[in-house]
Scaffold this active site. Structure first.
Site, PDB file in Angstrom:
ATOM      1  N   HIS A 142       4.469 -70.047  -6.152  1.00 59.67           N
ATOM      2  CA  HIS A 142       4.473 -70.851  -7.383  1.00 59.67           C
ATOM      3  C   HIS A 142       3.968 -72.278  -7.218  1.00 59.67           C
ATOM      4  O   HIS A 142       3.306 -72.802  -8.109  1.00 59.67           O
ATOM      5  CB  HIS A 142       5.903 -70.946  -7.948  1.00 59.67           C
ATOM      6  CG  HIS A 142       6.379 -69.692  -8.633  1.00 59.67           C
ATOM      7  ND1 HIS A 142       5.917 -69.307  -9.872  1.00 59.67           N
ATOM      8  CD2 HIS A 142       7.287 -68.751  -8.269  1.00 59.67           C
ATOM      9  CE1 HIS A 142       6.513 -68.174 -10.235  1.00 59.67           C
ATOM     10  NE2 HIS A 142       7.352 -67.808  -9.271  1.00 59.67           N
ATOM     11  N   GLU A 176       4.019 -64.973 -13.237  1.00 63.50           N
ATOM     12  CA  GLU A 176       4.338 -64.064 -12.126  1.00 63.50           C
ATOM     13  C   GLU A 176       3.202 -63.096 -11.789  1.00 63.50           C
ATOM     14  O   GLU A 176       2.932 -62.856 -10.618  1.00 63.50           O
ATOM     15  CB  GLU A 176       5.606 -63.260 -12.436  1.00 63.50           C
ATOM     16  CG  GLU A 176       6.877 -64.100 -12.533  1.00 63.50           C
ATOM     17  CD  GLU A 176       7.318 -64.734 -11.205  1.00 63.50           C
ATOM     18  OE1 GLU A 176       6.734 -64.426 -10.141  1.00 63.50           O
ATOM     19  OE2 GLU A 176       8.243 -65.573 -11.257  1.00 63.50           O
TER      20      GLU A 176
HETATM   21  N1  HBI Z   1      15.891 -68.789 -11.579  1.00 59.73           N
HETATM   22  N2  HBI Z   1      15.603 -69.605  -9.441  1.00 59.73           N
HETATM   23  C1  HBI Z   1      15.100 -68.978 -10.518  1.00 59.73           C
HETATM   24  N3  HBI Z   1      13.809 -68.566 -10.495  1.00 59.73           N
HETATM   25  C2  HBI Z   1      13.260 -67.930 -11.570  1.00 59.73           C
HETATM   26  O1  HBI Z   1      12.065 -67.578 -11.537  1.00 59.73           O
HETATM   27  C3  HBI Z   1      14.056 -67.704 -12.700  1.00 59.73           C
HETATM   28  C4  HBI Z   1      15.387 -68.155 -12.684  1.00 59.73           C
HETATM   29  N4  HBI Z   1      16.175 -67.945 -13.752  1.00 59.73           N
HETATM   30  C5  HBI Z   1      15.669 -67.306 -14.945  1.00 59.73           C
HETATM   31  C6  HBI Z   1      14.271 -66.861 -14.852  1.00 59.73           C
HETATM   32  N5  HBI Z   1      13.552 -67.061 -13.805  1.00 59.73           N
HETATM   33  C7  HBI Z   1      13.579 -66.090 -15.943  1.00 59.73           C
HETATM   34  O2  HBI Z   1      14.392 -65.025 -16.310  1.00 59.73           O
HETATM   35  C8  HBI Z   1      13.161 -66.948 -17.154  1.00 59.73           C
HETATM   36  O3  HBI Z   1      11.786 -67.203 -17.106  1.00 59.73           O
HETATM   37  C9  HBI Z   1      13.403 -66.263 -18.454  1.00 59.73           C
HETATM   38 FE    FE Z   2       8.699 -66.170  -9.445  1.00 65.55          FE
END
Ligand code: HBI
Ligand code: FE
Length: 285
Positions: free
Chosen positions: A135, A176
């Site tokens: 990322h 993603e």
């Molecule tokens: N928490 N650490 C972390 N990383 C994520 O990519 C992440 C998250 N919490 C919620 C989430 N992604 C997704 O469900 C949201 O984009 C909706």
């Molecule tokens: Fe991710």
């Protein structure tokens, strides 16, 4: 390695209200740093001809390969100098509203632990290799950086309105698992972190005839269900990062209305409006 070993680094310190923790960089073992170096070297080799130029350029500029797991504080200084983003450590998945709040403030919450030696290719929890290698480089691109902040802001509003599901699909199929058209116009490049951090999916996403590759339309993406436990059956292809940013800027109500007006689709489904990309031979490694 068992599950305990996999989370051996998971820090024991306090967890703040915003779920951040101390990365405790000095506590990574030599084996954990070596695992980062191995994953990093392997993926760079995979991605030279497959990742988008913005990602490859940022890998160098952010010095993600200067030996071992990056120190989030020093990495944040380099990243903030470019786009004002920072990387903060979290133990695991954080609740949606907390995640959105971080993004809306240009903080990327990154898992501090590293995957086990038995899980080098893919795991569902976000570890430091997925989060920082996958990322963080894209956050050095100014347009993508603005899109991520806009996604956080949209998420905060969607959470209040009780409708995060459609927005989560947008994240899944872009941040993603997104593909972008290459400079030749007919070739495809990877920008999605779930692909960039997986050796197997890096090849599959671009070169396997099985999945569909469909021109990006935000409302179409929001109607498409996704699976988190297997290689993807569909990828959406953007023309450029402005297209992503534009999808969330201004009044988002028309977008949600269009998404609500059409049918829910399975990942395999193809619609008459879909612009399907035909596979061309990609340059080999
Ligand atoms: N928490 N650490 C972390 N990383 C994520 O990519 C992440 C998250 N919490 C919620 C989430 N992604 C997704 O469900 C949201 O984009 C909706
Ligand atoms: Fe991710």
């Amino acid at each position: 390695m068992d599950a305990t070993a996999r989370h051996s680094h998971r820090p024991h310190g306090p967890i703040a209200d915003d779920y951040t923790i101390d990365q405790a960089w000095e506590r990574y073992s030599p084996a954990e740093h070596a695992r980062w170096d191995l994953l990093h070297a392997r993926q760079v080799r995979m991605l030279r001809q497959r990742a988008c130029p913005e990602f490859l350029q940022a890998l160098d500029r952010l010095a993600l390969s200067d030996g071992g797991i990056p120190h989030f504080g020093r990495l944040s200084e380099r990243l903030a100098a470019r786009t004002g983003w920072q990387v903060v450590a979290v133990p695991d998945l954080v609740p949606d509203p907390v995640f959105f709040e971080h993004l809306a403030n240009r903080r990327f919450p990154a898992g501090a632990f590293i995957r086990g030696a038995d899980q080098l290719d893919y795991l569902q929890e976000p570890d430091v290799f997925h989060d920082v290698f996958g990322h963080v480089p894209m956050l050095a691109d100014p347009v993508f950086a603005d899109f991520m902040q806009a996604y956080g802001a949209a998420g905060l509003a969607a959470a209040r309105a009780g409708r995060i599901d459609r927005l989560a699909r947008l994240y899944w199929y872009t941040v993603e698992f997104g593909l972008v058209r290459g400079s030749r116009g007919d070739d495809l490049r990877i920008y999605g972190a779930g692909i960039l951090s997986s050796a197997r999916e890096s090849v599959y996403a671009l070169e396997d005839p099985a999945p569909r590759r469909i021109g990006f339309r935000a409302d179409r993406v929001m109607r498409t269900r996704y699976r988190i436990d297997d290689l993807q059956q569909v990828y959406f292809v953007i023309d450029d990062f402005d297209q992503l940013l534009d999808s969330l800027q201004g009044d988002r109500e028309p977008l949600y209305a269009r998404a609500a007006a059409g049918p829910e689709l399975s990942p395999e489904a193809v619609e008459s409006d879909d612009m399907l990309h035909i596979l061309h031979a990609q340059a080999a490694e």
